[in-house]
Write an enzyme that holds these catalytic residues in place. Structure first.
Site, mmCIF file in Angstrom:
data_model
loop_
_atom_site.group_PDB
_atom_site.id
_atom_site.type_symbol
_atom_site.label_atom_id
_atom_site.label_comp_id
_atom_site.label_asym_id
_atom_site.label_seq_id
_atom_site.Cartn_x
_atom_site.Cartn_y
_atom_site.Cartn_z
ATOM 1 N N LYS A 1 0.823 -1.214 0.000
ATOM 2 C CA LYS A 1 0.000 0.000 0.000
ATOM 3 C C LYS A 1 0.859 1.266 0.000
ATOM 4 O O LYS A 1 2.064 1.208 0.286
ATOM 5 C CB LYS A 1 -0.944 -0.054 1.205
ATOM 6 C CG LYS A 1 -1.953 -1.211 1.141
ATOM 7 C CD LYS A 1 -2.878 -1.192 2.348
ATOM 8 C CE LYS A 1 -3.909 -2.303 2.267
ATOM 9 N NZ LYS A 1 -4.838 -2.286 3.436
ATOM 10 N N TYR B 1 -12.572 -2.590 -3.111
ATOM 11 C CA TYR B 1 -13.146 -2.503 -1.765
ATOM 12 C C TYR B 1 -14.669 -2.396 -1.793
ATOM 13 O O TYR B 1 -15.252 -1.786 -0.905
ATOM 14 C CB TYR B 1 -12.529 -1.311 -1.029
ATOM 15 C CG TYR B 1 -11.120 -1.546 -0.541
ATOM 16 C CD1 TYR B 1 -10.781 -2.681 0.202
ATOM 17 C CD2 TYR B 1 -10.107 -0.615 -0.798
ATOM 18 C CE1 TYR B 1 -9.486 -2.890 0.667
ATOM 19 C CE2 TYR B 1 -8.808 -0.822 -0.337
ATOM 20 C CZ TYR B 1 -8.501 -1.961 0.401
ATOM 21 O OH TYR B 1 -7.225 -2.167 0.868
ATOM 22 N N PHE C 1 -15.410 4.510 7.413
ATOM 23 C CA PHE C 1 -14.005 4.831 7.094
ATOM 24 C C PHE C 1 -13.710 4.769 5.604
ATOM 25 O O PHE C 1 -12.575 5.014 5.185
ATOM 26 C CB PHE C 1 -13.062 3.885 7.856
ATOM 27 C CG PHE C 1 -13.277 2.414 7.587
ATOM 28 C CD1 PHE C 1 -12.766 1.804 6.444
ATOM 29 C CD2 PHE C 1 -13.992 1.633 8.490
ATOM 30 C CE1 PHE C 1 -12.958 0.454 6.197
ATOM 31 C CE2 PHE C 1 -14.192 0.274 8.248
ATOM 32 C CZ PHE C 1 -13.680 -0.319 7.095
ATOM 33 N N ARG D 1 -2.136 -14.659 3.867
ATOM 34 C CA ARG D 1 -2.983 -14.019 4.879
ATOM 35 C C ARG D 1 -2.360 -14.191 6.267
ATOM 36 O O ARG D 1 -2.339 -13.255 7.071
ATOM 37 C CB ARG D 1 -4.392 -14.622 4.875
ATOM 38 C CG ARG D 1 -5.239 -14.221 3.709
ATOM 39 C CD ARG D 1 -5.670 -12.779 3.723
ATOM 40 N NE ARG D 1 -6.663 -12.474 4.745
ATOM 41 C CZ ARG D 1 -7.312 -11.321 4.818
ATOM 42 N NH1 ARG D 1 -7.068 -10.355 3.926
ATOM 43 N NH2 ARG D 1 -8.186 -11.098 5.766
ATOM 44 N N THR E 1 -5.998 -7.703 10.398
ATOM 45 C CA THR E 1 -6.337 -6.429 9.729
ATOM 46 C C THR E 1 -5.949 -5.234 10.603
ATOM 47 O O THR E 1 -5.398 -4.242 10.115
ATOM 48 C CB THR E 1 -7.858 -6.376 9.442
ATOM 49 O OG1 THR E 1 -8.192 -7.480 8.614
ATOM 50 C CG2 THR E 1 -8.244 -5.069 8.772
ATOM 51 N N ARG F 1 2.194 -7.020 9.120
ATOM 52 C CA ARG F 1 1.550 -5.894 9.821
ATOM 53 C C ARG F 1 2.068 -5.776 11.250
ATOM 54 O O ARG F 1 2.239 -4.667 11.763
ATOM 55 C CB ARG F 1 0.034 -6.074 9.789
ATOM 56 C CG ARG F 1 -0.554 -5.792 8.411
ATOM 57 C CD ARG F 1 -2.007 -6.207 8.315
ATOM 58 N NE ARG F 1 -2.613 -5.806 7.047
ATOM 59 C CZ ARG F 1 -3.761 -6.298 6.590
ATOM 60 N NH1 ARG F 1 -4.420 -7.210 7.285
ATOM 61 N NH2 ARG F 1 -4.253 -5.881 5.437
ATOM 62 N N ASN G 1 -2.088 -0.046 7.281
ATOM 63 C CA ASN G 1 -1.654 -1.420 7.599
ATOM 64 C C ASN G 1 -0.796 -2.095 6.522
ATOM 65 O O ASN G 1 -0.711 -3.315 6.443
ATOM 66 C CB ASN G 1 -2.835 -2.284 8.048
ATOM 67 C CG ASN G 1 -3.852 -2.517 6.953
ATOM 68 O OD1 ASN G 1 -3.659 -2.071 5.820
ATOM 69 N ND2 ASN G 1 -4.927 -3.207 7.274
ATOM 70 N N HIS H 1 -2.057 -5.477 1.431
ATOM 71 C CA HIS H 1 -3.302 -6.196 1.167
ATOM 72 C C HIS H 1 -2.926 -7.592 0.689
ATOM 73 O O HIS H 1 -1.957 -7.758 -0.055
ATOM 74 C CB HIS H 1 -4.103 -5.505 0.066
ATOM 75 C CG HIS H 1 -5.182 -6.386 -0.512
ATOM 76 N ND1 HIS H 1 -6.412 -6.538 0.089
ATOM 77 C CD2 HIS H 1 -5.189 -7.197 -1.605
ATOM 78 C CE1 HIS H 1 -7.135 -7.398 -0.619
ATOM 79 N NE2 HIS H 1 -6.416 -7.814 -1.653
ATOM 80 N N GLU I 1 -9.836 -10.432 -7.984
ATOM 81 C CA GLU I 1 -8.973 -9.255 -7.821
ATOM 82 C C GLU I 1 -7.842 -9.228 -8.861
ATOM 83 O O GLU I 1 -7.545 -8.181 -9.439
ATOM 84 C CB GLU I 1 -8.391 -9.220 -6.399
ATOM 85 C CG GLU I 1 -9.442 -8.940 -5.335
ATOM 86 C CD GLU I 1 -8.896 -8.938 -3.918
ATOM 87 O OE1 GLU I 1 -9.637 -8.520 -3.010
ATOM 88 O OE2 GLU I 1 -7.744 -9.373 -3.689
HETATM 89 P P1 DAT Z 1 -7.982 -6.988 5.224
HETATM 90 O O1 DAT Z 1 -7.160 -5.911 4.556
HETATM 91 O O2 DAT Z 1 -7.233 -7.609 6.377
HETATM 92 O O3 DAT Z 1 -8.507 -8.018 4.261
HETATM 93 P P2 DAT Z 1 -10.660 -5.856 5.293
HETATM 94 O O4 DAT Z 1 -10.872 -6.467 3.957
HETATM 95 O O5 DAT Z 1 -11.682 -6.107 6.359
HETATM 96 O O6 DAT Z 1 -9.257 -6.280 5.899
HETATM 97 O O7 DAT Z 1 -10.532 -4.283 5.139
HETATM 98 C C1 DAT Z 1 -9.824 -3.725 4.060
HETATM 99 C C2 DAT Z 1 -9.029 -2.546 4.532
HETATM 100 O O8 DAT Z 1 -9.897 -1.526 5.032
HETATM 101 C C3 DAT Z 1 -8.097 -2.843 5.709
HETATM 102 O O9 DAT Z 1 -6.885 -3.431 5.285
HETATM 103 C C4 DAT Z 1 -7.883 -1.485 6.280
HETATM 104 C C5 DAT Z 1 -9.246 -0.826 6.070
HETATM 105 N N1 DAT Z 1 -10.042 -0.936 7.291
HETATM 106 C C6 DAT Z 1 -10.718 -2.029 7.723
HETATM 107 N N2 DAT Z 1 -11.328 -1.790 8.886
HETATM 108 C C7 DAT Z 1 -11.020 -0.498 9.214
HETATM 109 C C8 DAT Z 1 -11.333 0.367 10.302
HETATM 110 N N3 DAT Z 1 -12.109 -0.049 11.310
HETATM 111 N N4 DAT Z 1 -10.832 1.630 10.289
HETATM 112 C C9 DAT Z 1 -10.055 2.062 9.269
HETATM 113 N N5 DAT Z 1 -9.719 1.292 8.213
HETATM 114 C C10 DAT Z 1 -10.198 0.035 8.183
HETATM 115 MG MG MG Z 2 -9.919 -7.842 2.744
#
Ligand code: DAT
Ligand code: MG
Length: 167
Positions: free
Chosen positions: A26, A66, A74, A102, A108, A119, A129, A132, A143
């Site tokens: 990222k 996303y 957010f 993963r 996350t 992370r 974080n 991805h 994707e």
């Molecule tokens: P991951 O990236 O572990 O697959 P995710 O798909 O649930 O997690 O979310 C995608 C991204 O969105 C994550 O890497 C960071 C952001 N994100 C998720 N939850 C968040 C939160 N509570 N506040 C801010 N950013 C968040």
């Molecule tokens: Mg995800």
């Protein structure tokens, strides 16, 4: 099925060794010069890099990527972050690569991510974080299909295959 689906099976080897996943370094990690550290983790594990590019993500691709998070509070901040600078998109291949990456990426929420994970070692907060990684084989397929064109993926044989998978 994306047009590059024939590459999914490759020209040689068994399908289970050709599982693929999308990893994105990222924009925060690119700014912090962590691209090499992230690549090194997956290379050392034994996975094979089959696609990689540096790009500035636009709204269209981030909305696709996303789409499940569009209603989250957010989401605007996530879009701003992910388009704040270049990112590095990669496709990694190997046995169980989706689950393994993963696990290597970690929780996350970086604050909860275990030491030893990417992370957990390189970040502190969920909003920055670092990486991805696709969360299932189906998600990875989808994707990779919109981050990469067929000709951007390279089917190649690792010379060390016998040492990573056995004969
Ligand atoms: P991951 O990236 O572990 O697959 P995710 O798909 O649930 O997690 O979310 C995608 C991204 O969105 C994550 O890497 C960071 C952001 N994100 C998720 N939850 C968040 C939160 N509570 N506040 C801010 N950013 C968040
Ligand atoms: Mg995800």
């Amino acid at each position: 099925m994306p047009v590059w689906s024939s590459l999914w099976q490759g020209s040689s080897g068994t399908p289970e060794l050709q599982e693929k996943t999308l990893v994105i370094v990222k924009p925060d990690a690119v700014q912090r010069r962590l691209v090499g550290d992230v690549i090194q983790r997956f290379e050392r594990r034994g996975f094979k890099l089959v696609g990689m590019k540096l790009l500035q993500a636009d709204r269209d691709i981030l909305d696709k990527h996303y789409h499940q998070l569009r209603q989250k509070p957010f989401y605007p901040a996530l879009l701003a972050y992910m388009s704040s600078g270049p990112l590095v998109a990669m496709v990694w291949e190997g046995y169980n690569v989706v689950r393994s990456t993963r696990a290597m990426v970690g929780d996350t929420n970086s604050a909860e991510a275990k030491p030893g994970t990417i992370r957990g070692d390189f970040s502190m907060h969920v909003s920055r974080n670092v990486v991805h990684a696709s969360d299932s084989v189906e998600t990875a397929h989808r994707e990779i299909g919109f981050w990469f064109h067929r000709h951007e993926l390279v089917a190649w044989e690792c010379g060390d295959r016998e040492y990573t998978y056995g004969p």
